[in-house]
Every structure is written in structure tokens, then in C-alpha cells.
Motif scaffolding. Structure first.
Motif, PDB file in Angstrom:
ATOM      1  N   THR A 181     -30.347  49.676 -22.168  1.00 30.47           N
ATOM      2  CA  THR A 181     -31.419  48.911 -21.541  1.00 30.47           C
ATOM      3  C   THR A 181     -31.635  47.579 -22.243  1.00 30.47           C
ATOM      4  N   ALA A 182     -31.586  47.575 -23.573  1.00 28.74           N
ATOM      5  CA  ALA A 182     -31.780  46.315 -24.303  1.00 28.74           C
ATOM      6  C   ALA A 182     -30.665  45.322 -23.987  1.00 28.74           C
ATOM      7  N   ASN A 183     -29.405  45.799 -23.962  1.00 25.83           N
ATOM      8  CA  ASN A 183     -28.292  44.902 -23.631  1.00 25.83           C
ATOM      9  C   ASN A 183     -28.372  44.420 -22.186  1.00 25.83           C
ATOM     10  N   ALA A 184     -28.792  45.302 -21.282  1.00 28.00           N
ATOM     11  CA  ALA A 184     -28.914  44.906 -19.883  1.00 28.00           C
ATOM     12  C   ALA A 184     -29.957  43.804 -19.713  1.00 28.00           C
ATOM     13  N   GLU A 185     -31.083  43.941 -20.403  1.00 27.28           N
ATOM     14  CA  GLU A 185     -32.109  42.899 -20.333  1.00 27.28           C
ATOM     15  C   GLU A 185     -31.597  41.587 -20.908  1.00 27.28           C
ATOM     16  N   ASP A 190     -29.404  36.028 -19.904  1.00 27.10           N
ATOM     17  CA  ASP A 190     -28.348  35.024 -20.062  1.00 27.10           C
ATOM     18  C   ASP A 190     -27.833  34.539 -18.703  1.00 27.10           C
ATOM     19  N   ILE A 191     -27.602  35.479 -17.785  1.00 29.17           N
ATOM     20  CA  ILE A 191     -27.079  35.102 -16.469  1.00 29.17           C
ATOM     21  C   ILE A 191     -28.078  34.214 -15.735  1.00 29.17           C
ATOM     22  N   LEU A 192     -29.353  34.549 -15.805  1.00 31.00           N
ATOM     23  CA  LEU A 192     -30.350  33.750 -15.108  1.00 31.00           C
ATOM     24  C   LEU A 192     -30.510  32.373 -15.747  1.00 31.00           C
ATOM     25  N   GLU A 232     -36.538  55.460 -23.038  1.00 32.41           N
ATOM     26  CA  GLU A 232     -36.270  54.201 -22.352  1.00 32.41           C
ATOM     27  C   GLU A 232     -37.090  53.122 -23.033  1.00 32.41           C
ATOM     28  N   ASP A 233     -36.421  52.074 -23.497  1.00 34.66           N
ATOM     29  CA  ASP A 233     -37.109  51.023 -24.234  1.00 34.66           C
ATOM     30  C   ASP A 233     -36.794  49.675 -23.598  1.00 34.66           C
ATOM     31  N   PRO A 234     -37.387  49.395 -22.433  1.00 32.43           N
ATOM     32  CA  PRO A 234     -37.086  48.126 -21.784  1.00 32.43           C
ATOM     33  C   PRO A 234     -37.665  46.960 -22.549  1.00 32.43           C
ATOM     34  N   ALA A 235     -37.160  45.778 -22.233  1.00 34.14           N
ATOM     35  CA  ALA A 235     -37.670  44.578 -22.870  1.00 34.14           C
ATOM     36  C   ALA A 235     -39.073  44.286 -22.357  1.00 34.14           C
ATOM     37  N   ASP A 236     -39.634  43.202 -22.853  1.00 36.06           N
ATOM     38  CA  ASP A 236     -41.025  42.896 -22.566  1.00 36.06           C
ATOM     39  C   ASP A 236     -41.275  42.844 -21.066  1.00 36.06           C
ATOM     40  N   GLU A 237     -42.305  43.586 -20.623  1.00 36.56           N
ATOM     41  CA  GLU A 237     -42.700  43.605 -19.222  1.00 36.56           C
ATOM     42  C   GLU A 237     -43.918  42.707 -19.065  1.00 36.56           C
ATOM     43  N   PRO A 238     -43.823  41.619 -18.304  1.00 38.72           N
ATOM     44  CA  PRO A 238     -44.996  40.764 -18.107  1.00 38.72           C
ATOM     45  C   PRO A 238     -46.076  41.495 -17.325  1.00 38.72           C
ATOM     46  N   ASP A 239     -47.317  41.095 -17.554  1.00 43.98           N
ATOM     47  CA  ASP A 239     -48.438  41.710 -16.856  1.00 43.98           C
ATOM     48  C   ASP A 239     -48.373  41.400 -15.370  1.00 43.98           C
TER      49      ASP A 239
END
Length: 567
Positions: A181-185, A190-192, A232-239
Motif C-alpha cells: 500500500t505504501a509503494n502504491a501510494e 509520482d505518476i500524477l 492496511e496502512d494507507p498514506a495520508d487520507e485528506p479530510d
């Protein structure tokens, strides 16, 4: 009509992230997560395991659950493969066969992982896969329409996710499945950033060999940690700017058109079984089960919903079991529609759908699950969402959305409506059936039972045409159709005054060209210099409406198709 709520304030602009390149975006080939073959071939293993268990169920019961069938011996199972193996002294051969199958499966999984690689350069996202039959897919960075991140339920237990890079053509998506999940984020960011026109800084480790070794070690470590922790440890989720209560989700499903249709169908079947044959009730069971599955899936899919602005676009997350996160970059939204059915009107609920390139085939565009960006929301929720999706819409045009668009017609209606002479063609909706054109967008209003307002940004509009049938010619009316990419938002509006339709045709053609020429949302950070990015660590992107200096306008190529009705 109740007083209109105060206009929703625009959400705060998020701070841009540092443009440091992740180790997996260094232009070298990298492998997927070590557990990728298991996730991709897991269904096959479950099917094989189910067949084995089904064939050996009696023997397994005898071995592990003798209390269920006491006194049952192997003689009761003359066709049992296990008895055959023991009676003919084939135990060693059977063990060798099982071992060989296990070795083949492990080898196939290893080869599948070994030959499944990807790389991200400044120009493309590429994926190679296959052992005997090789495939090589490429998505040009400047044609990326978005990056979706999906975390299926089983993959989430191991902390992995899959990326889908949405391309501009049909069936042009490139999938990276699976990554931690961290690498995917990090890869998605990077792609964006590259799609925005920004140049990335170098990774911390400049050595290609060291980068590849570190990435491989990181992937293996993440896989082991996922097996142990299962977190599951996703990257920062904005409010999120919108919060949908569970009760509203359930109520929206109960008050949907499908529920009303099912109730009417059940009533008809019950009446038919009373006056006719009772076997009609049996045919009702599959319909109820199927509808219940769709109903529950509609609720669980909208749970954990959030929508928020980020430096790369609008981030939309939804799903209880399978969590899907989509980022819509600026300039990728071709049409927006706000709609409300009759059952939702007392509660004041609306839904918002969009047309945007999904990279899938034409047949899948109409049923695109990502097309609904707001499942159900109040007026304030809709305004917050629209301000995220249409940031370039001027403040003085927002009354066109609700005051005149959804809730109209009101006093001093600016929309061009169906003329009174043709009201027989639209007996119930001729007052609401209307069109309005501004310098930024085309507004199409329709419907009384199901209220709809479609908004088409002129910078994304492909073309416009006018058509007439024999009845239309007799009544001097015409139909206008705004051409955009395929989707659930329709751009057709009929029974307009012919002269007004011709004026709209000319106005859309000229204003769309001007809007496309001044549009710079295709590469929204392209004017940021790499030196400034590497020095400050964050891009300085001009706000919408600010003067642009030393920037070359970039417009998507588009063709204008012209057709006029005959007099």
C-alpha cells in the motif's frame, strides 16, 4: 420552497507535496509484490481445493470427524481414491505426484512473479507480463486521465493494493497489481506529478543497482510484514468535505426506483398467484435474492465514502470490503450532472455523476462504477462537490446550478425553454426543458419527475450539432446535442426554438474554441520549473483565474462537426 442555504465555502487549497522521486519511479524495471501470484491465482487454487475436498469428503470425514459417522470404515467407500492408492501400494507414487504438483505450482507462481515487471519513466508507465505469451502495455504520461487504487478485502489483510493507470483510449488502462500500500501510494503520486507536467527530483539513492536491490528488499520486507501484521496502512487520507450517514444510504436505496419497481412486481406476482397458479410465487424468489444482493452491494459500496481536494486533483474513496480510491486530475472531467428522483424530493437529496475517460470499452462506459462521485447528498453536499469538480466556474454563475437549474424555473429565468407552440411535445416538462450558455460552460436542464441538470465545461466539449425531424420542422423547433466522451451524462436536449438553437450552436462553437485555447488544465503544473521544484520541494501552481506569464497554452485537439437544420 424553502430559503436557499448560504453558499458553501470552497474547501481550503491543499499544500503541494514535495516532488521527490520514489525508488520505484527511477526508470528501471521493478517487480511486483512477492504475493502477487497468490492474489492473482488464488481463485484457481480455491477451485482446485474445492474439487479435491468434494471428491474426498467421505475420507476426510472419516479421518478428522469420526464422531459424525461412527462405525463407517473404508469398505463403505469402494470408489474412494485413497482406498485405491492403499490397496495397490501406490502411496509413494501418490506422494510424488502431489509433490510434483506442488513444485509445479510454486514454480509457476515464481515465474509469473519473475516475469511480471513494471517501470515508470518521464514519458510512460509500462508493464510486462507473461512467460510463454508475453504482453507489454504502455500508458503515455501526458495522456494519463487518472490513477485508481483498489484494495480488495483479501489483499488489504496483507497490506497490498493494485493500481490502474487510466489511459485516454479504449481498453488502454495499465494495471500494476499488486504493490504494498505504501509503494502504491508513492507510485501513484509520482505518476500524477509527471502527468501534471512537473519534473521529479532524483531519488535518495542514485545508484541503479542499489535502487533495484533496495526496492526488492523493501517489497519482500513489506510482504513479510503484511503476513505477520495483516494491517492496511494507507498514506495520508485528506479530510472529506462530505459525510454520508448510514441511515441516509439505506433510505436512498429504499426510495430508489428499483425498490419501487420490485414492490410493484411482487404485488403483481402475488395477485397472479391468487387468481391463477401459486407457482408464480416460486419465480419471485430469484428476483428477490438478486435484488437484495444489488441493494446490499449498493450500500456497502458507498460506505467509507469520502471526497477531498488534493494537490493532484479530487480524491474519491468508497467501499467497505473492497476499498477503491480514484483521483480525478484537473481537466479530466468532461461533464457533470446533478439529478434528483421524485422519492428523494421530500428529503432534499441529490446525486452527482460525471463523464470522464475511464480507459474501458464503450460498452462499459455507461455502467462505469466510478461515474457516481456523490451517491446521495444534501444541497450543501452537492455544492461542495461541484466546487471541487468545477473550480473554474465563476461565482456569479453558481445560482444557475440550483436557483435556476435544479429548482427552476424561477423568476427571470435565463434558460432558453421549449416554446409554447411546441408544448404538446413536452406536455409536462416544457417549462423546465431549457438551455443556457456562458463563457465557461453549457447548462442543460430537463425533467420534472426526475430533475436533471447537466453541466458541460466548454474547454472539454468535443463538438455540437443540431437536428430536426419532420414534426420539428413543422413547429420550427430543433434538438441540440453536445458531444462529449461516452458516459452516463446525456448531452441531448430536444424541442428548442429553432432560432435559439442556431444561436446556441454558433455561441457554443466560438466559445468552446476560446475556452480550449486558454485552457491549461491538461498539464496543470507544466509551468513549474524543475529548479524551483527541487529547491523549494513544492510546486507553485497558479490559482484559477490568476494571470499566466510565460506559459504556452495547451489545448486538446478537437474537431468541430457542423450540421444545420433545413428551413
Amino acid at each position: 420552497m424553502t430559503d436557499a442555504p448560504p453558499p458553501a465555502s470552497p474547501p481550503p487549497r491543499p499544500e503541494a507535496r514535495p516532488a521527490t522521486r520514489s525508488p520505484l519511479s527511477d526508470g528501471e524495471w521493478h517487480r511486483m509484490h512477492p504475493l502477487t501470484p497468490l492474489f492473482r491465482g488464488g481463485i484457481f487454487l480455491l477451485v482446485v481445493g474445492g474439487i479435491v475436498i468434494a471428491n474426498l469428503r467421505e475420507r476426510l470425514i472419516e479421518w478428522f470427524l469420526p464422531m459424525i459417522a461412527p462405525g463407517v470404515s473404508g469398505d463403505a467407500f469402494p470408489d474412494d481414491p485413497v482406498d485405491f492408492v492403499f490397496e495397490h501400494n501406490l502411496l509413494l507414487i501418490a506422494l510424488l505426484v502431489v509433490l510434483g504438483v506442488v513444485v509445479l505450482l510454486v514454480g509457476a507462481f515464481y515465474l509469473s512473479w519473475r516475469f511480471h515487471t513494471f517501470r515508470i519513466t518521464g514519458d510512460d508507465v509500462e508493464v510486462r507480463a507473461g512467460v510463454l505469451f508475453r504482453s507489454h502495455r504502455r500508458a503515455p504520461i501526458d495522456r494519463v486521465q487518472g490513477v485508481n487504487l483498489t484494495r480488495p478485502m483479501i489483499a488489504r489483510l496483507f497490506g497490498t493494493a493494485k493500481l490502474e493507470v487510466v489511459g485516454a483510449g479504449l481498453d488502454s488502462n495499465v494495471k500494476l497489481e499488486y504493490l504494498s500500500t505504501a509503494n502504491a501510494e508513492a507510485v501513484r503520486a509520482d505518476i500524477l506529478r509527471l502527468a501534471s507536467g512537473m519534473q521529479l527530483a532524483h531519488a535518495a539513492d542514485a545508484s541503479p543497482a542499489g535502487t533495484r536491490l533496495g526496492a526488492a528488499a523493501s517489497a519482500v520486507s513489506a510482504g513479510i510484514a503484511g503476513l505477520i501484521d495483516g494491517a492496511e496502512d494507507p498514506a495520508d487520507e485528506p479530510d472529506s468535505v462530505v459525510d454520508i450517514p448510514v441511515g441516509r444510504l439505506i433510505g436512498s436505496q429504499l426510495l430508489s426506483g428499483g425498490t419501487i419497481g420490485l414492490i410493484l412486481a411482487i404485488a403483481a406476482i402475488v395477485v397472479g398467484s391468487i387468481v391463477g397458479t401459486p407457482w408464480l410465487l416460486v419465480g419471485m424468489i430469484p428476483a428477490v435474492i438478486g435484488f437484495a444482493a444489488v441493494w446490499v452491494r449498493g450500500i456497502t459500496r458507498s460506505l467509507r465514502y469520502s471526497i477531498a481536494p488534493t494537490s493532484s486533483g479530487v480524491r474519491i474513496t468508497f467501499g467497505l470490503f473492497t476499498t477503491v480510491t480514484e483521483i480525478l486530475p484537473p481537466g479530466r472531467i468532461h461533464a457533470v450532472e446533478v439529478s434528483q428522483n421524485l422519492m428523494w424530493r421530500p428529503a432534499g437529496w441529490w446525486t452527482v455523476t460525471v463523464n470522464r475517460l475511464s480507459g474501458r470499452g464503450v460498452a462499459a462506459s455507461g455502467a462505469d462504477q466510478f461515474a457516481t462521485v456523490l451517491p446521495v447528498g444534501t444541497r450543501a453536499d452537492v455544492e461542495r462537490v461541484l466546487r471541487l469538480l468545477l473550480p473554474a466556474l465563476p461565482e456569479d454563475e453558481w445560482p444557475l446550478v440550483f436557483g435556476h437549474g435544479i429548482l427552476g424555473p424561477a423568476d427571470d429565468d435565463p434558460f432558453t425553454n421549449t416554446p409554447r407552440r411546441a408544448r404538446l411535445l413536452r406536455p409536462f416538462t416544457w417549462r423546465r426543458n431549457g438551455l443556457h450558455l456562458t463563457d465557461r460552460a453549457l447548462f442543460l436542464r430537463r425533467g420534472v419527475v426526475w430533475r436533471r441538470l447537466a453541466i458541460f465545461p466548454l474547454a472539454r466539449l468535443q463538438s455540437v450539432d443540431i437536428s430536426q425531424g419532420p414534426v420539428d420542422r413543422a413547429l420550427r423547433v430543433a434538438s441540440v446535442r453536445a458531444h462529449t466522451i461516452p458516459g452516463r451524462v446525456s448531452g441531448t436536449l430536444g424541442v428548442l426554438d429553432r432560432d435559439a438553437a442556431l444561436g446556441a450552436f454558433e455561441g457554443v462553437a466560438s466559445r468552446a474554441i476560446a475556452a480550449a485555447a486558454s485552457d491549461r488544465s491538461h498539464r496543470w503544473a507544466g509551468h513549474v520549473s524543475p529548479a524551483a521544484t527541487e529547491t523549494t520541494g513544492s510546486p507553485e501552481v497558479a490559482e484559477p483565474g490568476e494571470p499566466e506569464t510565460a506559459v504556452t497554452a495547451q489545448a486538446d485537439p478537437r474537431g468541430q462537426s457542423e450540421s444545420r437544420p433545413s428551413d
